[in-house]
Design a protein around this motif. Structure first.
Motif, short mmCIF file in Angstrom:
data_model
loop_
_atom_site.label_atom_id
_atom_site.label_comp_id
_atom_site.label_asym_id
_atom_site.label_seq_id
_atom_site.Cartn_x
_atom_site.Cartn_y
_atom_site.Cartn_z
N ASP C 47 0.85 -1.18 0.00
CA ASP C 47 0.00 0.00 0.00
C ASP C 47 0.90 1.24 0.00
OD1 ASP C 47 -2.26 1.50 0.00
OD2 ASP C 47 -2.77 1.18 2.11
N TYR C 48 0.92 1.95 -1.13
CA TYR C 48 1.75 3.16 -1.25
C TYR C 48 0.92 4.37 -0.85
CZ TYR C 48 5.53 0.87 -3.85
OH TYR C 48 6.58 0.08 -4.22
N SER C 49 1.52 5.22 0.00
CA SER C 49 0.88 6.50 0.30
C SER C 49 1.91 7.60 0.09
CB SER C 49 0.35 6.53 1.73
OG SER C 49 1.39 6.26 2.65
N ALA C 50 1.43 8.82 -0.07
CA ALA C 50 2.33 9.92 -0.38
C ALA C 50 1.83 11.21 0.26
CB ALA C 50 2.41 10.12 -1.90
N TYR C 51 2.75 12.10 0.50
CA TYR C 51 2.42 13.49 0.80
C TYR C 51 2.34 14.15 -0.57
CZ TYR C 51 3.23 18.19 2.89
OH TYR C 51 3.14 19.51 3.28
N ASP C 52 1.15 14.08 -1.16
CA ASP C 52 0.99 14.33 -2.59
C ASP C 52 1.65 15.62 -3.08
OD1 ASP C 52 -0.42 12.01 -2.83
OD2 ASP C 52 -2.39 12.94 -2.96
N ALA C 53 1.31 16.73 -2.43
CA ALA C 53 1.78 18.03 -2.95
C ALA C 53 3.30 18.11 -2.92
CB ALA C 53 1.17 19.17 -2.13
N MET C 54 3.89 17.63 -1.82
CA MET C 54 5.35 17.69 -1.73
C MET C 54 6.01 16.66 -2.64
SD MET C 54 7.78 17.55 1.63
CE MET C 54 9.57 17.40 1.45
N ALA C 55 5.39 15.49 -2.73
CA ALA C 55 5.95 14.44 -3.59
C ALA C 55 5.99 14.92 -5.04
CB ALA C 55 5.14 13.15 -3.47
N GLU C 56 4.92 15.56 -5.48
CA GLU C 56 4.90 16.03 -6.87
C GLU C 56 5.91 17.16 -7.07
OE1 GLU C 56 0.80 16.61 -8.12
OE2 GLU C 56 0.66 14.44 -8.48
N CYS C 123 3.57 0.39 2.85
CA CYS C 123 3.19 -0.53 3.91
C CYS C 123 3.01 -1.89 3.24
CB CYS C 123 1.89 -0.06 4.56
SG CYS C 123 1.45 -1.02 6.01
N GLU C 124 3.92 -2.81 3.57
CA GLU C 124 3.89 -4.12 2.94
C GLU C 124 2.90 -5.02 3.65
OE1 GLU C 124 8.05 -5.14 0.66
OE2 GLU C 124 7.81 -5.86 2.70
N HIS C 125 2.05 -5.70 2.89
CA HIS C 125 1.10 -6.66 3.45
C HIS C 125 1.58 -8.06 3.13
CE1 HIS C 125 -2.33 -3.77 4.30
NE2 HIS C 125 -1.43 -3.01 3.69
N TYR C 126 1.65 -8.90 4.17
CA TYR C 126 2.20 -10.24 4.01
C TYR C 126 1.10 -11.29 3.99
CZ TYR C 126 6.21 -7.46 5.29
OH TYR C 126 7.16 -6.47 5.31
N SER C 127 1.46 -12.46 3.47
CA SER C 127 0.44 -13.50 3.30
C SER C 127 -0.02 -14.06 4.64
CB SER C 127 0.97 -14.62 2.40
OG SER C 127 2.15 -15.15 2.92
N ASP C 128 0.73 -13.80 5.73
CA ASP C 128 0.27 -14.27 7.05
C ASP C 128 -0.69 -13.27 7.70
OD1 ASP C 128 1.87 -12.21 7.85
OD2 ASP C 128 3.31 -13.45 8.94
N GLY C 129 -1.07 -12.20 6.95
CA GLY C 129 -2.02 -11.24 7.49
C GLY C 129 -1.36 -10.05 8.18
#
Lengths: 144, 80, 144, 80
Positions: C47-56, C123-129
């Motif tokens: 799950d990728y998240s960003a501080y959009d305005a600053m990232a751009e 945020c990495e999601h793993y197969s063990d939940g």
């Protein structure tokens, strides 16, 4: 790992699909394209010719070297021959790897070696009707 | 022995042929082949020491040729 | 030159078409892909998240630096956000240039700078939940 | 003055909010903001000196804040 001299349009997306893998986090590519101008002369296109058997052997050797040096066999290289118009892809190199640095290093190794070792030639055709053999490589490929 | 030499690109144009046959003594080297080539008509349009490939690999001048070898002279390459 | 944070699938072929030019002989690309395994743990997705305005803003600054350093404005960078499954592209960088070396150098400059400067998190999601924030960058981005 | 501080990713989780408001004297520096942040509940789950961005750019500790600045604390980045 696959290398080939081809006569049809190079399909980069297909090459990427060929080497991509869920285990790999990085895909690096290089595409060579026919330019509209060379040394100030307007170009209509380039006629690529090759010593096919040796070119394929040499391309395969280069890809094997890269596979060994950079620890990935997810490598595909296609070089086109025949007459190509401006904007058409003459060569495509795709390397997929777990990590980004060796993916990019492998692409660079392959294009630099290809330029000096692989027996492929180009005859540039200009808009004034003239044509010329391009001696882009050094020709100083080392005997081995 | 008779060696068939393949020509490509600008070299094929210079000599007006895609291959030529050269007569050489047994155990002749790549260098001896180059000397023989330099005496052919049109050879003045080739560089003095063109690259030679034997059996699909670049060959050193002292390599000894064998009847049946696949031999080619290689213009400066320009792939990519 | 264009950079963007996007929410849909990255279309590499479209990005290449966007910057390609008859005047350019080289197109180099880098694509980052979600891996199926990280540090030995099976990954479902990221799950990728960003501080959009600053990232751009930061992505645009990096692209402008590359355009200046390597003398080409034929640069496009897209970074995706949201949940990506294994094998999906998270980032794509495409540079078209008259010559191959600066095309490849520019791609490399952009991905290396992006990794340390652009405020994007995964945020990495793993197969063990379970799931975990990945601190891949150094976090040592220099104040400027 | 009241400064609104945006939080992201692991920091937003640590403090349980996407933004917090911090009361600071006029002409307070980024460093003063960090001291104020460290006294909030849950702040022990932040690193001692998190990166701070002011008006979309990374900010040095001695930078003076102004009312209305867009302020964010930036977890270690992980793009690509």
């Amino acid at each position: 790992m696959r290398t080939a001299i081809v006569e049809k349009t190079i399909d980069l997306a297909a090459l990427i699909a060929e080497v991509a893998s869920g285990a790999h986090g990085a895909v690096a590519t290089f595409v060579g394209v026919v330019r509209s101008v060379n040394d100030g002369k307007p170009v209509l296109g380039i006629d690529y010719s090759a010593y096919d058997a040796m070119a394929e052997k040499e391309m395969n050797a280069i890809a094997a070297e890269a596979a060994s040096m950079f620890a990935t066999s997810a490598i595909v290289v296609e070089h086109r021959k025949g007459f190509l118009g401006v904007g058409e892809a003459s060569v495509a190199i795709v390397v997929s790897h777990e990590r980004r640095a060796p993916a990019m290093d492998a692409v660079r190794y392959i294009i630099e070696e290809l330029k000096v070792r692989v027996p492929i030639w180009k005859c540039e055709h200009y808009s004034d009707g003239s044509r010329d053999w391009v001696h882009a490589g050094t020709g100083a490929a080392r005997p081995r | 022995m008779t060696i068939t030499v393949q020509l490509f690109a600008s070299y094929a144009e210079a000599l007006g042929a895609k291959s030529i046959q050269v007569e050489l003594p047994e155990d002749a080297t790549v260098e001896a082949l180059m000397v023989a080539l330099s005496e052919l008509p049109g050879a003045n349009r080739l560089p003095p020491k063109p690259l030679v490939a034997v059996n699909l690999a670049y060959a050193a001048p002292d390599m000894i040729l064998t009847s049946g070898d696949e031999v080619a002279i290689i213009p400066p390459v320009a792939g990519g």
